[in-house]
Scaffold this motif. Sequence first.
Motif, short mmCIF file in Angstrom:
data_model
loop_
_atom_site.label_atom_id
_atom_site.label_comp_id
_atom_site.label_asym_id
_atom_site.label_seq_id
_atom_site.Cartn_x
_atom_site.Cartn_y
_atom_site.Cartn_z
N THR A 102 0.93 -1.37 0.15
CA THR A 102 -0.14 -0.09 -0.12
C THR A 102 0.78 1.22 0.04
OG1 THR A 102 -1.80 -0.99 0.89
CG2 THR A 102 -1.80 1.21 1.40
N TYR A 124 -3.09 6.18 -7.34
CA TYR A 124 -4.34 6.31 -7.82
C TYR A 124 -4.50 6.74 -9.39
CZ TYR A 124 -9.33 7.81 -8.41
OH TYR A 124 -10.65 7.83 -8.61
N GLU A 173 -6.37 8.22 -12.20
CA GLU A 173 -7.35 8.84 -12.31
C GLU A 173 -8.24 8.61 -13.61
OE1 GLU A 173 -4.50 12.14 -12.68
OE2 GLU A 173 -6.09 13.08 -14.01
N ILE A 174 -7.83 7.56 -14.60
CA ILE A 174 -8.67 7.22 -15.65
C ILE A 174 -9.80 6.11 -15.30
CG2 ILE A 174 -8.71 6.30 -18.03
CD1 ILE A 174 -7.12 9.21 -17.78
N LEU A 197 -6.41 1.36 -8.19
CA LEU A 197 -4.88 1.72 -7.48
C LEU A 197 -3.94 0.93 -8.32
CD1 LEU A 197 -5.77 1.33 -3.72
CD2 LEU A 197 -5.62 3.39 -5.19
N MET A 237 -0.80 1.80 6.03
CA MET A 237 -2.29 1.43 5.74
C MET A 237 -2.82 2.23 4.64
SD MET A 237 -2.82 -0.88 7.80
CE MET A 237 -4.72 -1.23 7.76
N ILE A 238 -2.40 3.47 4.33
CA ILE A 238 -2.64 4.36 3.42
C ILE A 238 -1.55 4.65 2.55
CG2 ILE A 238 -3.73 6.57 3.07
CD1 ILE A 238 -5.67 5.81 4.76
N PRO A 239 -1.89 4.58 1.22
CA PRO A 239 -0.83 4.87 0.11
C PRO A 239 0.07 6.24 0.60
CG PRO A 239 -2.72 4.18 -1.07
CD PRO A 239 -3.12 4.28 0.41
N THR A 271 1.06 8.77 -1.30
CA THR A 271 0.43 9.74 -2.01
C THR A 271 -0.85 10.53 -1.79
OG1 THR A 271 -0.31 8.18 -3.75
CG2 THR A 271 1.80 8.89 -4.16
N PHE A 272 -1.28 9.68 -0.63
CA PHE A 272 -2.82 10.36 -0.51
C PHE A 272 -2.83 11.19 0.77
CE2 PHE A 272 -5.64 6.23 -1.77
CZ PHE A 272 -4.96 6.17 -3.18
N GLY A 273 -1.68 11.68 0.86
CA GLY A 273 -1.68 12.86 1.94
C GLY A 273 -1.71 12.36 3.39
N SER A 274 -2.59 11.69 3.73
CA SER A 274 -3.00 11.21 4.97
C SER A 274 -2.33 9.97 5.43
CB SER A 274 -4.62 11.14 5.05
OG SER A 274 -5.05 10.20 4.26
N SER A 275 -1.33 9.75 4.74
CA SER A 275 -0.74 8.43 4.79
C SER A 275 0.06 8.20 6.27
CB SER A 275 0.24 8.13 3.92
OG SER A 275 0.90 6.83 4.14
N ASP A 276 0.06 7.13 7.01
CA ASP A 276 0.94 6.92 7.79
C ASP A 276 2.19 6.25 7.47
OD1 ASP A 276 -0.22 4.68 6.65
OD2 ASP A 276 -0.08 3.27 8.41
N LEU A 329 -2.26 10.64 12.66
CA LEU A 329 -1.99 10.49 11.14
C LEU A 329 -1.06 9.06 11.10
CD1 LEU A 329 -2.17 11.61 8.29
CD2 LEU A 329 -0.29 12.83 8.63
N GLY A 330 -0.25 9.19 11.97
CA GLY A 330 0.75 7.92 12.20
C GLY A 330 0.02 6.67 12.65
N ARG A 331 -1.42 6.88 12.94
CA ARG A 331 -1.86 5.70 13.69
C ARG A 331 -1.35 5.02 14.63
NH1 ARG A 331 -2.95 6.91 8.93
NH2 ARG A 331 -5.03 7.14 8.09
N TYR A 337 -10.52 6.77 0.94
CA TYR A 337 -9.93 5.43 0.92
C TYR A 337 -10.13 4.79 2.12
CZ TYR A 337 -6.11 2.22 0.37
OH TYR A 337 -5.54 0.95 0.52
N GLU A 390 -9.05 2.19 4.60
CA GLU A 390 -7.78 1.66 4.89
C GLU A 390 -7.81 0.10 5.43
OE1 GLU A 390 -7.05 4.70 7.73
OE2 GLU A 390 -6.06 3.16 8.82
N MET A 415 -10.77 14.87 -11.04
CA MET A 415 -10.37 13.35 -11.45
C MET A 415 -9.76 12.54 -10.47
SD MET A 415 -11.18 13.30 -14.61
CE MET A 415 -10.34 11.87 -15.14
N ILE A 416 -9.19 13.37 -9.45
CA ILE A 416 -8.66 12.32 -8.13
C ILE A 416 -9.24 13.15 -6.92
CG2 ILE A 416 -6.63 12.72 -6.88
CD1 ILE A 416 -5.37 11.79 -9.23
N THR A 461 -9.51 14.22 -0.72
CA THR A 461 -8.47 13.65 0.13
C THR A 461 -7.08 13.27 -0.12
OG1 THR A 461 -9.53 11.58 0.17
CG2 THR A 461 -10.43 13.23 1.77
N PHE A 462 -6.80 13.14 -1.52
CA PHE A 462 -5.72 12.27 -1.94
C PHE A 462 -4.65 13.21 -2.02
CE2 PHE A 462 -7.40 8.16 -3.96
CZ PHE A 462 -8.12 7.96 -2.67
N GLY A 463 -4.90 14.71 -1.48
CA GLY A 463 -3.73 15.56 -1.81
C GLY A 463 -3.38 16.05 -3.26
#
Lengths: 164, 164, 164, 164
Positions: free
Chosen positions: A13, A18, A20-21, A25, A109-111, A113-118, B38-40, C18, C20, C109-110, C113-115
């Motif tokens: 993960t 993502y 976009e088309i 994932l 747990m979260i990619p 690139t998704f901003g909110s990643s761990d 964020l780091g869970r 997303y 998780e 397109m995205i 929340t994905f930044g």
Amino acid sequence: MKKKIRIIVTGGTFDKEYNEIDGELFFKDSHIKHMLDLGRSRLDLNIRTLMMIDSCDMDDEDRYIIVKNCEKAAEEKIIITHGTDTMVETAKILANSIKDKTIILTGAMIPYTFGSSDGLFNMGSAIAFVQTLPAGIYIAMNGKYFKWDKVRKNKIIGEFVEID
Amino acid sequence: MKKKIRIIVTGGTFDKEYNEIDGELFFKDSHIKHMLDLGRSRLDLNIRTLMMIDSCDMDDEDRYIIVKNCEKAAEEKIIITHGTDTMVETAKILANSIKDKTIILTGAMIPYTFGSSDGLFNMGSAIAFVQTLPAGIYIAMNGKYFKWDKVRKNKIIGEFVEID
Amino acid sequence: MKKKIRIIVTGGTFDKEYNEIDGELFFKDSHIKHMLDLGRSRLDLNIRTLMMIDSCDMDDEDRYIIVKNCEKAAEEKIIITHGTDTMVETAKILANSIKDKTIILTGAMIPYTFGSSDGLFNMGSAIAFVQTLPAGIYIAMNGKYFKWDKVRKNKIIGEFVEID
Amino acid sequence: MKKKIRIIVTGGTFDKEYNEIDGELFFKDSHIKHMLDLGRSRLDLNIRTLMMIDSCDMDDEDRYIIVKNCEKAAEEKIIITHGTDTMVETAKILANSIKDKTIILTGAMIPYTFGSSDGLFNMGSAIAFVQTLPAGIYIAMNGKYFKWDKVRKNKIIGEFVEID
């Protein structure tokens, strides 16, 4: 703290993106180098991408490649980025073969690139654990570390828990 | 890994915010809780904000408060978030008084709210180091850790470096 | 610029999140309010969530609800956030019923929340177009605007293109 | 919508960055290209950086350069990114010289690199306003647009407000 550390990238993960088309994932390039830059890591690190796959798709062949790479590595301290679903399985196979190195498996747990990643937090922990834990195979996620034979992933809550 | 960890917040770049009216940086609330979410983080943590100041403005009185809080804390593992400019000075004063606890001072080069911060990575490392290093006072930044008496901040390059 | 604007939320990639635990995308709450706060919007806006669905799952009943809400709205300027896959279809149905309002359909397109989302940019454009375009039904995406009967989505490249 | 748009970059909060060594804000490269990529802008745009300065430091010479560049530009639609403090002043000087082009001045309250910036939203609006407003000099911020002679910046609240 002086010894070189190897980072082995296998996907998971951590490195998913993502599309976009089609809204699915997928894997492109690893973000590990970018994460270490963001963390302004000052360590002497040797990053190697072995594969970019979902850990559910990882087979014996893939795990053989990981084990061989850990064995051959000149470094005694190794971090493996890995999907969480079969992380424990890979840890077990590594434990059968490798006794004299500190190997930390980590993921997200979260990619990333998704901003909110761990991911960045986990990578920071893995970097620290690999420098300080004695030889052995460990899983490090969300601030905790576990010996390979004392952990399972609870897929309901998406969390690694200690077992006896 | 079972023991509770205390996190003591003192401010520093970590927690600075941008004032969009006057373009200055300022302190409001700590972001440590948000970072751990964020780091869970799954650890049993006890977060306490003692002050929210720039470490250049930290005086003897402030350091006395930090030392007393570390002494009184029931936890044997303590992380202190701190501005980087005088982090070594505070570490030295802690080392004079506290011998039986593992204390990690950490911080950030970029405010957490600025997106490109090293804060989450550093916090991940600090959380790991505090669980694995023996009793002593340490500075942990950008993947590395240093004993309190083996480090200085090189202000030209903005980096902590080892000294003999 | 003085007149109130209504924003109607219907879901779409814009508002996906997303999960998780299972790695799937899903809907929870709309992020439109958060986006407008981030953009420090100073406009008098009236936000209403009608549904939170993928536009591929939108049926006649759903579109009827959207049309009725646009008709009943006191505002003459309306923005609809909508999945991109069937945005043109909804625009066509709106055009059949509503002649005297400026309605802008927009999306992303995205996921926001994905930044790396185009959502904030698109919302900024939609807010501007709705204030300046004459009555009519339009699609606004990625800096461009199209009359409802002069556009189709090219699903291969994931882009809206003008048609004659 | 067919005509080419010129974007003139002059600096301002939009493009400020944080210097992690001394904690000061500074200018390096413009982020406008990156923002348009993030917004997946499909427009035919011509971006030109004239200067990278704080608008408080902008003098007559600088404004002369901006006016001349707007006059000479082949495009009839121009966006100028500009610090907010003297945006109205520059708009007034442009209005004295240029009658037949649509010029939108825009900026941000928070630097784009700080994550929580209103920049992407404002740029989305500016791109839309420049395509739809008649010839004239306008300021577009936070969802609103103002004719150059109907606006002032309220520096207490950090907001542009309409004047009679």
